[in-house]
Design a protein around this motif. Sequence first.
Motif: not given
Ligand SMILES: Cc1cc2nc3c(=O)[nH]c(=O)nc-3n(C[C@H](O)[C@H](O)[C@H](O)COP(=O)(O)O)c2cc1C
Length: 318
Positions: A19-20, A22, A70, A139-141, A167, A188-191, A194, A264, A280-281
């Motif tokens: 996450m950029a 983060v 990116m 659904e992703s962030g 993801a 893969q989980m992002g949110t 956080l 961001l 956020a997702g």
């Molecule tokens: C704050 C934030 C920043 C993100 N930045 C990037 C990024 O720079 N490059 C990328 O490929 N995905 C980015 N993502 C996507 C995440 O890597 C991930 O695939 C995604 O959050 C998964 O879905 P979830 O948020 O429902 O868990 C970002 C997600 C969030 C929440």
Amino acid sequence: MEALMTRIGVRYPIFQGGMAWVADGQLAAAVSEAGGLGIIGSGHAPASYVAEQIAIAKQHTDRPFGVNVMLLSPHVEAVIAVVAQAKVAVVTTGAGDPGRYLEPLQAAGSVVLPVVPSVALAKRMARQGVDGVIAEGMESGGHIGAMTTMALVPQVVDALAIPVIAAGGIADGRGVAAALALGACGVQMGTRFLAAAETQIHPQYQAAVLKAKDVDTLVTGQYLGHAARVLKNPMSRQYLKLEKQLALTGGDMTAVEQLGNGSLRIAVQEGDPQRGSFMAGQAAGMVRHVDPAAAILRSVVSQTLAIVGDGPLKQKVV
Ligand SMILES: Cc1cc2nc3c(=O)[nH]c(=O)nc-3n(C[C@H](O)[C@H](O)[C@H](O)COP(=O)(O)O)c2cc1C
């Protein structure tokens, strides 16, 4: 074909999304140390930042970790050079086609996994020789496509002969078990991350994630061709209003672009809901407390194992 997770050398098939702004070296190392795959987000940062974060991750773990590149970054060439030189275990790519960088990255031993929002793009990447894909639902962030995870993942699995990671909308063991049932070899989980204790985001941003309900995100940038899911706040509401207004009147979108520039970074560093995009997702509604990355992984894995039991999916988990 050797199983992807074995090839990467991770204990659990759980990635922390790059996450950029983060996901820095500290967070990535904490996730990798706990048996998942931590991924440093490089966003639009210069190569020197990426080199620094790789060095930090290496100081804190001997386990494999990844870097997200990116492809639209103005520094992409230099970032790829740094990542190849560091022989990072996994390189995930966002916003485009990593084709021309495949050769140097794979020659350096990296597993290359582009993030894809559709079957067509997944097939194109597979033809070019990527090692697998991350199928990411809307659904992703962050930046998103148009498909949901539930519909996208099985269709990508059916279309490709290479591994697929799911993801989008996954924040606990139920989501992991579902993704494995859809044919993914990992998630893969992002949110969820956080709210990892190691994540250095502004306390107001983190508090907003913890407070969010299921319906508290919206999608900005759809009219500009770069849709992004963010939390509802004064900034995102204003952005959406202006964007819709200009789209309806055929106005110049430059003002909206400018509003989004650096938003961001503002969210992460200043926590200002008037100017910051709190990406956020939809799974934010499931994120209720801050926990160390290791505790997040432990609870996700044990919940997944409780669901899959001794069935055929168990071997995908540990
Ligand atoms: C704050 C934030 C920043 C993100 N930045 C990037 C990024 O720079 N490059 C990328 O490929 N995905 C980015 N993502 C996507 C995440 O890597 C991930 O695939 C995604 O959050 C998964 O879905 P979830 O948020 O429902 O868990 C970002 C997600 C969030 C929440």
